[in-house]
Design an enzyme around this catalytic site. Structure first.
Site, PDB file in Angstrom:
ATOM      1  N   HIS A  63      -4.103  17.473-111.735  1.00  0.00           N
ATOM      2  CA  HIS A  63      -5.150  16.901-112.587  1.00  0.00           C
ATOM      3  C   HIS A  63      -4.502  15.950-113.595  1.00  0.00           C
ATOM      4  O   HIS A  63      -3.574  16.332-114.309  1.00  0.00           O
ATOM      5  CB  HIS A  63      -5.875  17.994-113.374  1.00  0.00           C
ATOM      6  CG  HIS A  63      -6.384  19.119-112.525  1.00  0.00           C
ATOM      7  ND1 HIS A  63      -7.424  18.973-111.633  1.00  0.00           N
ATOM      8  CD2 HIS A  63      -6.002  20.409-112.424  1.00  0.00           C
ATOM      9  CE1 HIS A  63      -7.656  20.126-111.035  1.00  0.00           C
ATOM     10  NE2 HIS A  63      -6.810  21.018-111.498  1.00  0.00           N
ATOM     11  N   ASN A  81     -14.008  23.007-112.241  1.00  0.00           N
ATOM     12  CA  ASN A  81     -14.278  23.609-113.550  1.00  0.00           C
ATOM     13  C   ASN A  81     -13.526  22.841-114.631  1.00  0.00           C
ATOM     14  O   ASN A  81     -13.966  22.757-115.773  1.00  0.00           O
ATOM     15  CB  ASN A  81     -13.822  25.063-113.546  1.00  0.00           C
ATOM     16  CG  ASN A  81     -14.641  25.890-112.577  1.00  0.00           C
ATOM     17  OD1 ASN A  81     -15.809  26.153-112.816  1.00  0.00           O
ATOM     18  ND2 ASN A  81     -14.037  26.271-111.450  1.00  0.00           N
ATOM     19  N   ALA A 117      -7.271  25.657-115.992  1.00  0.00           N
ATOM     20  CA  ALA A 117      -6.248  25.021-115.157  1.00  0.00           C
ATOM     21  C   ALA A 117      -5.876  23.634-115.655  1.00  0.00           C
ATOM     22  O   ALA A 117      -5.110  22.930-115.000  1.00  0.00           O
ATOM     23  CB  ALA A 117      -6.762  24.939-113.720  1.00  0.00           C
TER      24      ALA A 117
HETATM   25  N1  LIG Z   1     -11.783  26.988-115.635  1.00  0.00           N
HETATM   26  C1  LIG Z   1     -10.806  26.773-114.762  1.00  0.00           C
HETATM   27  O1  LIG Z   1      -9.869  26.016-115.044  1.00  0.00           O
HETATM   28  C2  LIG Z   1     -10.817  27.456-113.444  1.00  0.00           C
HETATM   29  C3  LIG Z   1     -11.903  28.198-113.055  1.00  0.00           C
HETATM   30  N2  LIG Z   1     -11.934  28.837-111.855  1.00  0.00           N
HETATM   31  C4  LIG Z   1     -13.158  29.587-111.524  1.00  0.00           C
HETATM   32  O2  LIG Z   1     -13.000  30.931-111.988  1.00  0.00           O
HETATM   33  C5  LIG Z   1     -13.822  31.804-111.204  1.00  0.00           C
HETATM   34  C6  LIG Z   1     -12.980  32.968-110.704  1.00  0.00           C
HETATM   35  O3  LIG Z   1     -11.904  32.473-109.933  1.00  0.00           O
HETATM   36  P1  LIG Z   1     -10.923  33.440-109.119  1.00  0.00           P
HETATM   37  O4  LIG Z   1     -10.498  34.572-109.963  1.00  0.00           O
HETATM   38  O5  LIG Z   1      -9.903  32.576-108.487  1.00  0.00           O
HETATM   39  O6  LIG Z   1     -11.924  33.950-107.986  1.00  0.00           O
HETATM   40  P2  LIG Z   1     -11.718  35.143-106.954  1.00  0.00           P
HETATM   41  O7  LIG Z   1     -12.569  34.828-105.781  1.00  0.00           O
HETATM   42  O8  LIG Z   1     -10.267  35.440-106.748  1.00  0.00           O
HETATM   43  O9  LIG Z   1     -12.329  36.390-107.751  1.00  0.00           O
HETATM   44  C7  LIG Z   1     -13.691  36.511-108.044  1.00  0.00           C
HETATM   45  C8  LIG Z   1     -13.960  37.987-108.254  1.00  0.00           C
HETATM   46  O10 LIG Z   1     -15.328  38.167-108.623  1.00  0.00           O
HETATM   47  C9  LIG Z   1     -15.800  39.313-107.969  1.00  0.00           C
HETATM   48  N3  LIG Z   1     -17.249  39.252-107.838  1.00  0.00           N
HETATM   49  C10 LIG Z   1     -17.991  38.472-107.031  1.00  0.00           C
HETATM   50  N4  LIG Z   1     -19.299  38.722-107.201  1.00  0.00           N
HETATM   51  C11 LIG Z   1     -19.378  39.700-108.134  1.00  0.00           C
HETATM   52  C12 LIG Z   1     -20.447  40.419-108.722  1.00  0.00           C
HETATM   53  N5  LIG Z   1     -21.699  40.152-108.416  1.00  0.00           N
HETATM   54  N6  LIG Z   1     -20.160  41.390-109.624  1.00  0.00           N
HETATM   55  C13 LIG Z   1     -18.880  41.665-109.968  1.00  0.00           C
HETATM   56  N7  LIG Z   1     -17.816  41.015-109.444  1.00  0.00           N
HETATM   57  C14 LIG Z   1     -18.074  40.047-108.541  1.00  0.00           C
HETATM   58  C15 LIG Z   1     -15.113  39.316-106.612  1.00  0.00           C
HETATM   59  O11 LIG Z   1     -15.085  40.612-106.096  1.00  0.00           O
HETATM   60  P3  LIG Z   1     -14.626  40.915-104.558  1.00  0.00           P
HETATM   61  O12 LIG Z   1     -13.137  40.720-104.541  1.00  0.00           O
HETATM   62  O13 LIG Z   1     -15.002  42.350-104.373  1.00  0.00           O
HETATM   63  O14 LIG Z   1     -15.379  39.941-103.717  1.00  0.00           O
HETATM   64  C16 LIG Z   1     -13.716  38.823-106.994  1.00  0.00           C
HETATM   65  O15 LIG Z   1     -12.857  39.877-107.310  1.00  0.00           O
HETATM   66  C17 LIG Z   1     -14.406  30.948-110.071  1.00  0.00           C
HETATM   67  O16 LIG Z   1     -15.713  30.535-110.410  1.00  0.00           O
HETATM   68  C18 LIG Z   1     -13.477  29.720-110.056  1.00  0.00           C
HETATM   69  O17 LIG Z   1     -14.112  28.558-109.546  1.00  0.00           O
HETATM   70  C19 LIG Z   1     -10.860  28.815-111.024  1.00  0.00           C
HETATM   71  C20 LIG Z   1      -9.730  28.092-111.373  1.00  0.00           C
HETATM   72  C21 LIG Z   1      -9.640  27.310-112.577  1.00  0.00           C
HETATM   73  O1  LIG Z   2      -6.591  23.466-110.471  1.00  0.00           O
HETATM   74  C1  LIG Z   2      -7.092  24.603-110.346  1.00  0.00           C
HETATM   75  O2  LIG Z   2      -6.393  25.632-110.411  1.00  0.00           O
HETATM   76  C2  LIG Z   2      -8.548  24.852-110.119  1.00  0.00           C
HETATM   77  C3  LIG Z   2      -9.448  23.768-110.460  1.00  0.00           C
HETATM   78  O3  LIG Z   2      -9.155  22.625-110.304  1.00  0.00           O
HETATM   79  C4  LIG Z   2     -10.754  24.111-111.025  1.00  0.00           C
HETATM   80  O4  LIG Z   2     -11.311  25.178-110.712  1.00  0.00           O
HETATM   81  O5  LIG Z   2     -11.258  23.315-111.804  1.00  0.00           O
END
Ligand SMILES: NC(=O)C1=CN([C@@H]2O[C@H](COP(=O)(O)OP(=O)(O)OC[C@H]3O[C@@H](n4cnc5c(N)ncnc54)[C@H](OP(=O)(O)O)[C@@H]3O)[C@@H](O)[C@H]2O)C=CC1
Ligand SMILES: O=C([O-])CC(=O)C(=O)O
Length: 267
Positions: A218, A188, A120
């Protein structure tokens, strides 16, 4: 190359769809993981080529590239086996990566590669270039709608309320490492910035709860011997998970594309 995607939420589903639709030349989806297996199978019934739904720890048996798109709490279940089997591992819960830096040494031993997408954030190409010289300071200021921060462990532990705010409030100032621990689902981006630049203990982070914003914003500022720069990104929330900016999934797709593309641009 074959690709397995852990988690079919806001990010993982968009990535899996791009692969299924053949939008990534030379890359093919071969497995996914989901908490709710029946839901995942329903979602994939619309795919051109549905793939097996396997436990997180088995993704690495099915693909050359393992993409982690699960909540931070499930990060290690995907990461360990992927690195142990020498795969290309692409983490998106980058805050959790900071607590598992032993993976880097393990990757050195197994031949795995860990590729952290910009996610992001903005400008990690310039940060990486500047880090080849001398960087004096890296700072990230994150501004989010208050509800996007509610429930974060740091706020709960310190009794900081973000409900009913009428003006912007700075709720955290510290290092990227401290921020990633206190806000595991929110910054993140700070973790990714620190890995591209001068590390989690030297990278400074401020988090603001701001009732005036509808996007996650950000701003990074870097002061280096080669350049000084400030960049801001304003992320449109995704429909599936408003905490996650739409651009995050696109960043993962772009990072996958460069694994096989005959031409890549940017550092
Ligand atoms: N690096 C970056 O810039 C960013 C990172 N992130 C991070 O990315 C990650 C994913 O975000 P996002 O897609 O929005 O999250 P969501 O909550 O939309 O999706 C997470 C998915 O993981 C699944 N899940 C949870 N536990 C398990 C498990 N044990 N085994 C298999 N699948 C599982 C969930 O399933 P179910 O739907 O069935 O619960 C869900 O579909 C988060 O940690 C978030 O903080 C987010 C935004 C920016
Ligand atoms: O901005 C976003 O989409 C999410 C964010 O800050 C993060 O997960 O670090």
């Amino acid at each position: 190359m074959t690709v397995a995607v852990g988690g079919l939420g806001a990010i993982g589903l968009a990535v899996a769809k791009a692969l299924d639709e053949g939008r990534l030349e030379g890359l093919r989806l071969t497995a996914v993981s989901a908490r709710d297996v029946a839901k995942a199978q329903r979602v994939m019934s619309g795919f051109a080529s549905p793939v097996p739904v396997v436990p997180l720890g088995e993704l690495a048996e099915h693909a050359d590239v393992v993409v982690e798109c699960v909540p931070a709490a499930a990060f290690a279940d995907v990461a360990g086996p992927a690195v142990e089997r020498g795969r290309i591992f692409m983490p998106i819960s980058v805050g959790a990566m900071l607590r598992h830096m032993d993976l880097v040494d393990r990757a050195r031993r197994t031949g795995a590669r860990i590729i952290v997408p910009t996610g992001a954030l903005i400008g990690l190409d310039a940060v990486r270039a500047a880090a080849e010289g001398t960087i004096r300071e890296v700072r990230l200021v994150t501004r989010k709608p208050p509800l996007g921060l509610a429930g974060a462990p740091y706020l709960v532990e310190n009794g900081i309320a973000v409900e009913g705010l009428t003006e912007a409030k700075r709720v955290f100032e510290g290092t990227a490492r401290e921020g990633a621990a206190g806000f595991p689902a929110n910054v993140n981006v700070a973790a990714a910035l620190s890995l591209a630049g001068i590390g989690p203990d030297a990278t400074r982070l401020e988090i603001w709860a701001d009732p005036a914003v509808t996007r996650n914003m950000h701003t990074i500022t870097v002061d280096a011997d080669s350049a000084r720069f400030t960049m801001t990104i304003e992320n449109v929330p995704s429909e599936e998970n408003p905490k996650t900016g739409k651009i995050t999934a696109l960043s993962v797709i772009a990072a996958l594309r460069r694994l096989t593309a005959p031409l890549v641009a940017g550092t």
